[in-house]
Write a protein that holds these residues in place. Structure first.
Motif, PDB file in Angstrom:
ATOM      1  N   TRP A 136       0.836  -1.196   0.000  1.00  0.00           N
ATOM      2  CA  TRP A 136       0.000   0.000   0.000  1.00  0.00           C
ATOM      3  C   TRP A 136       0.867   1.240   0.000  1.00  0.00           C
ATOM      4  O   TRP A 136       1.985   1.244   0.511  1.00  0.00           O
ATOM      5  CB  TRP A 136      -0.866   0.071   1.248  1.00  0.00           C
ATOM      6  CG  TRP A 136      -1.887  -0.997   1.421  1.00  0.00           C
ATOM      7  CD1 TRP A 136      -2.295  -1.917   0.504  1.00  0.00           C
ATOM      8  CD2 TRP A 136      -2.622  -1.254   2.602  1.00  0.00           C
ATOM      9  NE1 TRP A 136      -3.258  -2.724   1.038  1.00  0.00           N
ATOM     10  CE2 TRP A 136      -3.471  -2.342   2.342  1.00  0.00           C
ATOM     11  CE3 TRP A 136      -2.659  -0.673   3.854  1.00  0.00           C
ATOM     12  CZ2 TRP A 136      -4.346  -2.858   3.289  1.00  0.00           C
ATOM     13  CZ3 TRP A 136      -3.529  -1.189   4.807  1.00  0.00           C
ATOM     14  CH2 TRP A 136      -4.368  -2.267   4.514  1.00  0.00           C
ATOM     15  N   ASN A 137       0.306   2.326  -0.543  1.00  0.00           N
ATOM     16  CA  ASN A 137       0.899   3.649  -0.418  1.00  0.00           C
ATOM     17  C   ASN A 137       0.031   4.444   0.556  1.00  0.00           C
ATOM     18  O   ASN A 137      -1.174   4.574   0.360  1.00  0.00           O
ATOM     19  CB  ASN A 137       0.971   4.372  -1.761  1.00  0.00           C
ATOM     20  CG  ASN A 137       1.649   5.716  -1.630  1.00  0.00           C
ATOM     21  OD1 ASN A 137       2.812   5.789  -1.251  1.00  0.00           O
ATOM     22  ND2 ASN A 137       0.922   6.781  -1.927  1.00  0.00           N
ATOM     23  N   ILE A 138       0.645   4.932   1.611  1.00  0.00           N
ATOM     24  CA  ILE A 138      -0.064   5.707   2.620  1.00  0.00           C
ATOM     25  C   ILE A 138       0.327   7.172   2.434  1.00  0.00           C
ATOM     26  O   ILE A 138       1.496   7.535   2.582  1.00  0.00           O
ATOM     27  CB  ILE A 138       0.288   5.231   4.042  1.00  0.00           C
ATOM     28  CG1 ILE A 138      -0.063   3.758   4.200  1.00  0.00           C
ATOM     29  CG2 ILE A 138      -0.421   6.093   5.081  1.00  0.00           C
ATOM     30  CD1 ILE A 138       0.449   3.137   5.482  1.00  0.00           C
ATOM     31  N   LYS A 139      -0.638   7.988   2.085  1.00  0.00           N
ATOM     32  CA  LYS A 139      -0.413   9.425   1.913  1.00  0.00           C
ATOM     33  C   LYS A 139      -0.938  10.114   3.168  1.00  0.00           C
ATOM     34  O   LYS A 139      -2.079   9.906   3.572  1.00  0.00           O
ATOM     35  CB  LYS A 139      -1.146   9.943   0.672  1.00  0.00           C
ATOM     36  CG  LYS A 139      -0.875  11.396   0.382  1.00  0.00           C
ATOM     37  CD  LYS A 139      -1.517  11.823  -0.912  1.00  0.00           C
ATOM     38  CE  LYS A 139      -1.175  13.276  -1.159  1.00  0.00           C
ATOM     39  NZ  LYS A 139      -1.628  13.725  -2.453  1.00  0.00           N
ATOM     40  N   PHE A 140      -0.089  10.930   3.794  1.00  0.00           N
ATOM     41  CA  PHE A 140      -0.477  11.555   5.050  1.00  0.00           C
ATOM     42  C   PHE A 140      -0.313  13.066   4.970  1.00  0.00           C
ATOM     43  O   PHE A 140       0.480  13.586   4.191  1.00  0.00           O
ATOM     44  CB  PHE A 140       0.333  10.992   6.227  1.00  0.00           C
ATOM     45  CG  PHE A 140       1.815  11.030   6.006  1.00  0.00           C
ATOM     46  CD1 PHE A 140       2.563  12.139   6.339  1.00  0.00           C
ATOM     47  CD2 PHE A 140       2.457   9.936   5.459  1.00  0.00           C
ATOM     48  CE1 PHE A 140       3.928  12.165   6.128  1.00  0.00           C
ATOM     49  CE2 PHE A 140       3.825   9.954   5.250  1.00  0.00           C
ATOM     50  CZ  PHE A 140       4.561  11.068   5.579  1.00  0.00           C
ATOM     51  N   HIS A 141      -1.106  13.740   5.789  1.00  0.00           N
ATOM     52  CA  HIS A 141      -1.075  15.199   5.871  1.00  0.00           C
ATOM     53  C   HIS A 141      -1.381  15.577   7.314  1.00  0.00           C
ATOM     54  O   HIS A 141      -2.250  14.978   7.952  1.00  0.00           O
ATOM     55  CB  HIS A 141      -2.123  15.819   4.952  1.00  0.00           C
ATOM     56  CG  HIS A 141      -2.335  17.282   5.222  1.00  0.00           C
ATOM     57  ND1 HIS A 141      -1.475  18.254   4.790  1.00  0.00           N
ATOM     58  CD2 HIS A 141      -3.319  17.928   5.909  1.00  0.00           C
ATOM     59  CE1 HIS A 141      -1.914  19.430   5.189  1.00  0.00           C
ATOM     60  NE2 HIS A 141      -3.022  19.264   5.865  1.00  0.00           N
ATOM     61  N   TYR A 142      -0.653  16.561   7.838  1.00  0.00           N
ATOM     62  CA  TYR A 142      -0.957  17.100   9.163  1.00  0.00           C
ATOM     63  C   TYR A 142      -0.646  18.577   9.181  1.00  0.00           C
ATOM     64  O   TYR A 142       0.404  19.001   8.711  1.00  0.00           O
ATOM     65  CB  TYR A 142      -0.130  16.386  10.242  1.00  0.00           C
ATOM     66  CG  TYR A 142      -0.381  16.960  11.620  1.00  0.00           C
ATOM     67  CD1 TYR A 142      -1.551  16.642  12.303  1.00  0.00           C
ATOM     68  CD2 TYR A 142       0.515  17.817  12.212  1.00  0.00           C
ATOM     69  CE1 TYR A 142      -1.807  17.188  13.551  1.00  0.00           C
ATOM     70  CE2 TYR A 142       0.269  18.363  13.463  1.00  0.00           C
ATOM     71  CZ  TYR A 142      -0.888  18.042  14.122  1.00  0.00           C
ATOM     72  OH  TYR A 142      -1.133  18.578  15.358  1.00  0.00           O
ATOM     73  N   PHE A 143      -1.591  19.348   9.693  1.00  0.00           N
ATOM     74  CA  PHE A 143      -1.385  20.776   9.903  1.00  0.00           C
ATOM     75  C   PHE A 143      -1.869  21.085  11.312  1.00  0.00           C
ATOM     76  O   PHE A 143      -3.048  20.934  11.613  1.00  0.00           O
ATOM     77  CB  PHE A 143      -2.142  21.602   8.864  1.00  0.00           C
ATOM     78  CG  PHE A 143      -1.852  23.081   8.957  1.00  0.00           C
ATOM     79  CD1 PHE A 143      -0.616  23.578   8.586  1.00  0.00           C
ATOM     80  CD2 PHE A 143      -2.800  23.952   9.440  1.00  0.00           C
ATOM     81  CE1 PHE A 143      -0.332  24.923   8.680  1.00  0.00           C
ATOM     82  CE2 PHE A 143      -2.536  25.311   9.537  1.00  0.00           C
ATOM     83  CZ  PHE A 143      -1.279  25.793   9.152  1.00  0.00           C
ATOM     84  N   GLY A 144      -0.967  21.502  12.186  1.00  0.00           N
ATOM     85  CA  GLY A 144      -1.252  21.595  13.606  1.00  0.00           C
ATOM     86  C   GLY A 144      -2.140  22.721  14.075  1.00  0.00           C
ATOM     87  O   GLY A 144      -2.555  22.726  15.220  1.00  0.00           O
ATOM     88  N   ASP A 145      -2.469  23.695  13.250  1.00  0.00           N
ATOM     89  CA  ASP A 145      -3.260  24.839  13.715  1.00  0.00           C
ATOM     90  C   ASP A 145      -4.755  24.661  13.499  1.00  0.00           C
ATOM     91  O   ASP A 145      -5.493  25.627  13.589  1.00  0.00           O
ATOM     92  CB  ASP A 145      -2.804  26.121  13.039  1.00  0.00           C
ATOM     93  CG  ASP A 145      -1.500  26.630  13.632  1.00  0.00           C
ATOM     94  OD1 ASP A 145      -1.154  26.207  14.732  1.00  0.00           O
ATOM     95  OD2 ASP A 145      -0.833  27.434  12.968  1.00  0.00           O
ATOM     96  N   LYS A 146      -5.196  23.488  13.162  1.00  0.00           N
ATOM     97  CA  LYS A 146      -6.635  23.303  12.910  1.00  0.00           C
ATOM     98  C   LYS A 146      -7.348  22.962  14.186  1.00  0.00           C
ATOM     99  O   LYS A 146      -6.863  22.449  15.093  1.00  0.00           O
ATOM    100  CB  LYS A 146      -6.844  22.213  11.880  1.00  0.00           C
ATOM    101  CG  LYS A 146      -6.420  22.686  10.517  1.00  0.00           C
ATOM    102  CD  LYS A 146      -6.906  21.763   9.455  1.00  0.00           C
ATOM    103  CE  LYS A 146      -6.560  22.337   8.113  1.00  0.00           C
ATOM    104  NZ  LYS A 146      -7.081  21.669   7.021  1.00  0.00           N
TER     105      LYS A 146
END
Length: 146
Positions: A136-146
């Motif tokens: 599998w390809n796991i695409k991740f995103h995180y933005f801490g100010d939400k």
């Protein structure tokens, strides 16, 4: 003015300057101590170099350390990550891809993995998974100010 009065004013000005500098330094160190405890701030990392960085923790946890935040998510049960993990990031955000392979065919389904992560990810984090040859390809995103 007499010469003695000028000397007293000069000593008083130097004394006030020293007190001001001590007060500013005291406030700075107080902020360094209070912010992490009261505001859950990572202010101590401001001068740390090489962030963001990624590491694999025991139990199959992918850990991103940023200057202002942390982001973790677990890999699918029975998977092995294909290194390196490609990502870009900044002060409190990270985006990237990670491929995993499976040693056997008895592993969690793609849909079950996405659903389990949806409940566990912190606010500002998202993961999408797509099949690729051998895993599998796991695409991740995180933005801490939400």
């Amino acid at each position: 003015m007499p010469n003695g009065v000028n000397k007293i004013l000069s000593v008083r000005a130097i004394f006030n300057a020293i007190i001001g500098i001590i007060a500013i330094l005291g406030l700075f160190f107080l902020a360094q101590w209070l912010c992490p405890r009261l505001l859950d701030s990572k202010i101590g990392r401001i001068h740390e170099r090489g962030l963001p960085k990624v590491s694999l923790e025991s139990g199959g946890i992918v850990y991103f350390r940023m200057k202002a935040d942390n982001f973790r998510f677990s890999l699918p049960r029975g998977s092995q990550p294909v290194l390196p993990i490609t990502f870009t990031g900044g002060f409190d955000w990270v985006d990237g891809n990670l491929q995993v392979t499976f040693g056997n065919s008895n592993h969690i389904t793609l849909l079950a993995y996405e659903q389990s992560l949806a409940r566990l990810l912190p606010t500002g984090g998202s993961i999408s998974v797509a099949p690729v040859p051998g895993g599998w390809n796991i695409k991740f995103h995180y933005f801490g100010d939400k």
